[in-house]
Design a protein around this motif. Structure first.
Motif, PDB file in Angstrom:
ATOM      1  N   LEU A   1       0.832  -1.200   0.000  1.00  0.00           N
ATOM      2  CA  LEU A   1       0.000   0.000   0.000  1.00  0.00           C
ATOM      3  C   LEU A   1       0.874   1.260   0.000  1.00  0.00           C
ATOM      4  N   GLY A   2       1.952   1.212   0.798  1.00  0.00           N
ATOM      5  CA  GLY A   2       2.858   2.354   0.834  1.00  0.00           C
ATOM      6  C   GLY A   2       3.506   2.609  -0.514  1.00  0.00           C
ATOM      7  N   HIS A   3       3.910   1.511  -1.205  1.00  0.00           N
ATOM      8  CA  HIS A   3       4.507   1.656  -2.523  1.00  0.00           C
ATOM      9  C   HIS A   3       3.487   2.180  -3.534  1.00  0.00           C
ATOM     10  N   LYS A   4       2.215   1.770  -3.367  1.00  0.00           N
ATOM     11  CA  LYS A   4       1.160   2.250  -4.272  1.00  0.00           C
ATOM     12  C   LYS A   4       0.974   3.759  -4.113  1.00  0.00           C
ATOM     13  N   HIS A   5       0.915   4.218  -2.855  1.00  0.00           N
ATOM     14  CA  HIS A   5       0.798   5.666  -2.602  1.00  0.00           C
ATOM     15  C   HIS A   5       2.028   6.404  -3.128  1.00  0.00           C
ATOM     16  N   LEU A   6       3.205   5.803  -2.923  1.00  0.00           N
ATOM     17  CA  LEU A   6       4.445   6.428  -3.383  1.00  0.00           C
ATOM     18  C   LEU A   6       4.435   6.587  -4.896  1.00  0.00           C
ATOM     19  N   THR A   7       3.969   5.533  -5.603  1.00  0.00           N
ATOM     20  CA  THR A   7       3.904   5.601  -7.065  1.00  0.00           C
ATOM     21  C   THR A   7       2.943   6.689  -7.512  1.00  0.00           C
ATOM     22  N   ALA A   8       1.747   6.751  -6.871  1.00  0.00           N
ATOM     23  CA  ALA A   8       0.756   7.770  -7.238  1.00  0.00           C
ATOM     24  C   ALA A   8       1.295   9.177  -6.987  1.00  0.00           C
ATOM     25  N   ASP A   9       1.907   9.372  -5.817  1.00  0.00           N
ATOM     26  CA  ASP A   9       2.471  10.695  -5.495  1.00  0.00           C
ATOM     27  C   ASP A   9       3.578  11.076  -6.478  1.00  0.00           C
ATOM     28  N   THR A  10       4.395  10.090  -6.830  1.00  0.00           N
ATOM     29  CA  THR A  10       5.497  10.367  -7.743  1.00  0.00           C
ATOM     30  C   THR A  10       4.989  10.758  -9.130  1.00  0.00           C
ATOM     31  N   LEU A  11       3.923  10.059  -9.595  1.00  0.00           N
ATOM     32  CA  LEU A  11       3.343  10.398 -10.899  1.00  0.00           C
ATOM     33  C   LEU A  11       2.801  11.820 -10.917  1.00  0.00           C
ATOM     34  N   LEU A  12       2.135  12.219  -9.808  1.00  0.00           N
ATOM     35  CA  LEU A  12       1.633  13.593  -9.720  1.00  0.00           C
ATOM     36  C   LEU A  12       2.782  14.600  -9.740  1.00  0.00           C
ATOM     37  N   GLN A  13       3.848  14.275  -8.988  1.00  0.00           N
ATOM     38  CA  GLN A  13       4.995  15.175  -8.966  1.00  0.00           C
ATOM     39  C   GLN A  13       5.661  15.275 -10.331  1.00  0.00           C
ATOM     40  N   LEU A  14       5.701  14.152 -11.059  1.00  0.00           N
ATOM     41  CA  LEU A  14       6.289  14.182 -12.392  1.00  0.00           C
ATOM     42  C   LEU A  14       5.471  15.048 -13.346  1.00  0.00           C
ATOM     43  N   ASP A  15       4.130  14.954 -13.242  1.00  0.00           N
ATOM     44  CA  ASP A  15       3.273  15.815 -14.063  1.00  0.00           C
ATOM     45  C   ASP A  15       3.526  17.288 -13.754  1.00  0.00           C
ATOM     46  N   ASP A  16       3.609  17.598 -12.443  1.00  0.00           N
ATOM     47  CA  ASP A  16       3.878  18.998 -12.052  1.00  0.00           C
ATOM     48  C   ASP A  16       5.241  19.458 -12.569  1.00  0.00           C
ATOM     49  N   LEU A  17       6.240  18.548 -12.472  1.00  0.00           N
ATOM     50  CA  LEU A  17       7.575  18.907 -12.937  1.00  0.00           C
ATOM     51  C   LEU A  17       7.605  19.161 -14.445  1.00  0.00           C
ATOM     52  N   ASN A  18       6.851  18.324 -15.195  1.00  0.00           N
ATOM     53  CA  ASN A  18       6.800  18.529 -16.642  1.00  0.00           C
ATOM     54  C   ASN A  18       6.209  19.891 -16.987  1.00  0.00           C
ATOM     55  N   LYS A  19       5.137  20.262 -16.279  1.00  0.00           N
ATOM     56  CA  LYS A  19       4.504  21.557 -16.518  1.00  0.00           C
ATOM     57  C   LYS A  19       5.460  22.702 -16.158  1.00  0.00           C
ATOM     58  N   GLU A  20       6.142  22.545 -15.015  1.00  0.00           N
ATOM     59  CA  GLU A  20       7.069  23.598 -14.594  1.00  0.00           C
ATOM     60  C   GLU A  20       8.219  23.740 -15.581  1.00  0.00           C
ATOM     61  N   MET A  21       8.733  22.601 -16.098  1.00  0.00           N
ATOM     62  CA  MET A  21       9.831  22.671 -17.052  1.00  0.00           C
ATOM     63  C   MET A  21       9.390  23.289 -18.370  1.00  0.00           C
ATOM     64  N   ASP A  22       8.157  22.970 -18.805  1.00  0.00           N
ATOM     65  CA  ASP A  22       7.625  23.616 -20.007  1.00  0.00           C
ATOM     66  C   ASP A  22       7.526  25.126 -19.808  1.00  0.00           C
ATOM     67  N   ASP A  23       7.080  25.512 -18.612  1.00  0.00           N
ATOM     68  CA  ASP A  23       6.963  26.939 -18.303  1.00  0.00           C
ATOM     69  C   ASP A  23       8.338  27.602 -18.248  1.00  0.00           C
ATOM     70  N   LEU A  24       9.301  26.893 -17.666  1.00  0.00           N
ATOM     71  CA  LEU A  24      10.646  27.451 -17.551  1.00  0.00           C
ATOM     72  C   LEU A  24      11.312  27.633 -18.914  1.00  0.00           C
ATOM     73  N   GLN A  25      10.988  26.742 -19.870  1.00  0.00           N
ATOM     74  CA  GLN A  25      11.586  26.856 -21.188  1.00  0.00           C
ATOM     75  C   GLN A  25      11.192  28.157 -21.886  1.00  0.00           C
ATOM     76  N   THR A  26       9.980  28.663 -21.589  1.00  0.00           N
ATOM     77  CA  THR A  26       9.545  29.925 -22.202  1.00  0.00           C
ATOM     78  C   THR A  26      10.361  31.101 -21.675  1.00  0.00           C
ATOM     79  N   PHE A  27      10.912  30.972 -20.463  1.00  0.00           N
ATOM     80  CA  PHE A  27      11.733  32.041 -19.888  1.00  0.00           C
ATOM     81  C   PHE A  27      13.177  32.006 -20.392  1.00  0.00           C
ATOM     82  N   ASP A  28      13.555  30.869 -20.959  1.00  0.00           N
ATOM     83  CA  ASP A  28      14.971  30.676 -21.248  1.00  0.00           C
ATOM     84  C   ASP A  28      15.389  31.268 -22.596  1.00  0.00           C
ATOM     85  N   SER A  29      14.871  32.452 -22.914  1.00  0.00           N
ATOM     86  CA  SER A  29      15.231  33.104 -24.172  1.00  0.00           C
ATOM     87  C   SER A  29      16.685  33.554 -24.182  1.00  0.00           C
ATOM     88  N   MET A  30      17.242  33.741 -23.001  1.00  0.00           N
ATOM     89  CA  MET A  30      18.643  34.175 -22.910  1.00  0.00           C
ATOM     90  C   MET A  30      19.596  32.987 -22.697  1.00  0.00           C
TER      91      MET A  30
END
Length: 459
Positions: free
Chosen positions: A119-148
């Motif tokens: 059960l702990g590993h299941k929660h860990l996997t779910a939390d990690t997937l959510l964090q990965l989605d957030d990280l992907n969005k943040e990295m996409d957002d950061l790429q727009t700032f990286d004009s320099m």
């Protein structure tokens, strides 16, 4: 009068401005957005956090629990059979009932722990997937700032820093040793041993308690699936042939289609096998020569035997055996081992006061003793040794059901470790020989005439 005052004020103002002709104030209007360094650092921190939570230890923990549950269920089945045999029609053995009750409690505890871990590993996997989605969005957002090119510049700086470190190390390094390094392993360090994966009485159930078996790490074409076995048929000390099986299934059911390959018709005699520590490598059998402090190599094709004399003072003829508190394994003075790089010999000498000595066997038309390492572990405190990726491992007797891999020696660094704490679940009290197979990363144990194999986990 008023006019004079105005003129003085104007002159005063002009004089003040002219006093600092080098000072200039500019107003800069930047159309680009400010790069959010804090968001980039937060993203890097989240990645580090995820990497620290998702580790091979999580899988190892689950596999250990499943293995423990499997062993307990087998033991429960055996004890239930004993309980049924004790039934006299009305009463059961009270002692057996207590034992089974305790086993049921332990099994329930294991199941509960397994459920909570899963059960702990299941929660860990779910939390990690959510964090990965957030990280992907943040990295996409950061790429727009990286004009320099801020992120690209950071990557380039890291590469330059690494290259500078390499250059410094190269300049300050000493001349590389002429001897090869055997410690490189593509799998990582040995983490655990699971199983058994194979457990069979073989072709001679209950007979010949001393012997060895395994696979050739460097077989001829068409022999990749073959297995070999050597059994000590004379006084549990000597042998004069090696037996082959065309597959694992043939080994389990005891059908040897290739049959025996004789070293000599007599047993024992000059250059036949002494002791159970035998290995096969490159279509040649390596073993302790009969009545010699030497390694014999028997070529399966030419049937020729060549010998390698070990250093003066090498202990042999059952004078430096593997031991545990209550007993020793006879004629185990020399241990032969194979790994990804070839053949090794483990022994001890009078000069080393009984401590393990490790030497690489350099192969050619004539065998030669290659690089040698002297360890700090006493030979008689160990029950077996084996090699994996240039690292020597030693085992010791814990109980009739447990053997422990307690020691390692890395030939690449010279580093020793005495507290590995890797346990092997035995199917019989004694393990007479232990061979590592780099073909499939398995440990092959010859245990009181039974053939047992375990999976080696690296990481």
């Amino acid at each position: 009068m008023k006019l004079n005052v105005v003129i003085l004020c104007v002159l005063f103002t002009l004089s003040q401005q002219a006093a600092s002709p080098e000072k200039c104030v500019c107003e800069l209007n930047h159309s680009q957005r400010v790069f959010p360094h804090d968001k980039l650092q937060a993203a890097e921190s989240n990645v580090t956090y995820c990497n620290s939570r998702i580790t091979p230890q999580k899988t190892k923990e689950l596999e250990s629990l499943l293995l423990g549950l499997e062993r307990r269920l087998e033991q429960l089945h055996k004890d239930m059979s004993i309980l049924e045999a004790e039934d006299d029609g009305q009463l059961y053995g009270v002692l057996s009932l207590y034992i089974i009750e305790n086993e049921m409690v332990e099994i329930k505890q294991l199941v509960d722990k397994l459920n909570s871990t899963t059960l702990g590993h299941k929660h860990l996997t779910a939390d990690t997937l959510l964090q990965l989605d957030d990280l992907n969005k943040e990295m996409d957002d950061l790429q727009t700032f990286d004009s320099m090119g801020v992120v690209k510049a950071r990557v380039r700086i890291k590469h330059l820093t690494a290259n500078i470190d390499i250059c410094r190390a190269t300049v300050n390094s000493t001349v590389a040793p002429t001897q090869p390094s055997y410690g490189t392993c593509p799998y990582g360090h040995l983490l655990n041993v699971t199983g058994p994966r194979v457990y069979t009485a073989g072709e001679y159930p209950g007979s010949y308690p001393f012997g060895a078996w395994g696979r050739d790490p460097k077989p001829d074409a068409g022999k990749r699936n073959w297995y070999w076995m050597v059994i000590l048929t004379s006084s549990n000390i000597y042998a004069h042939y090696v037996r082959f099986y065309s597959s694992l299934s043939a080994l389990i059911i005891g059908v040897s289609t290739p049959g025996n390959v004789l070293i000599h018709s007599s047993n024992p005699t000059t250059n036949t096998i002494q002791g159970p520590n035998v290995v096969l490598y490159g279509e040649a059998l390596y073993y302790n020569c009969y009545n010699k402090d030497a390694v014999c190599r028997f070529n399966l094709t030419s049937k020729a035997v060549t010998t390698l004399q070990l250093p003066k003072g090498t202990r042999y003829n059952s004078k430096a055996n593997f031991c545990w508190l209550e007993d020793c394994y006879s004629y185990t003075d020399l241990d032969l081992a194979t790994d990804e790089s070839g053949v090794w010999v483990i022994y001890t000498t009078t000069q080393d006061f009984g401590n393990l000595v490790l030497s690489k066997v350099e192969m050619g038309q004539e065998m030669m003793l290659g690089q040698t390492w002297h360890t700090s572990v006493y030979k008689k405190s160990a029950t077996n040794t084996f090699m994996a990726c240039g690292i020597l491992y030693a085992t010791r007797f814990v109980s009739k059901s447990i053997e422990e891999i307690f020691y390692s020696f890395d030939t690449a660094t010279g580093k020793e470790s005495f507290n590995l704490g890797i346990f092997i679940n035995k199917m019989s009290s004694n393990i007479q020989s232990l061979n590592y197979s780099p073909v499939d990363q398995m440990l092959h144990a010859y245990s009181d005439s039974k053939l047992v194999s375990y999976k080696v986990l690296f990481g």
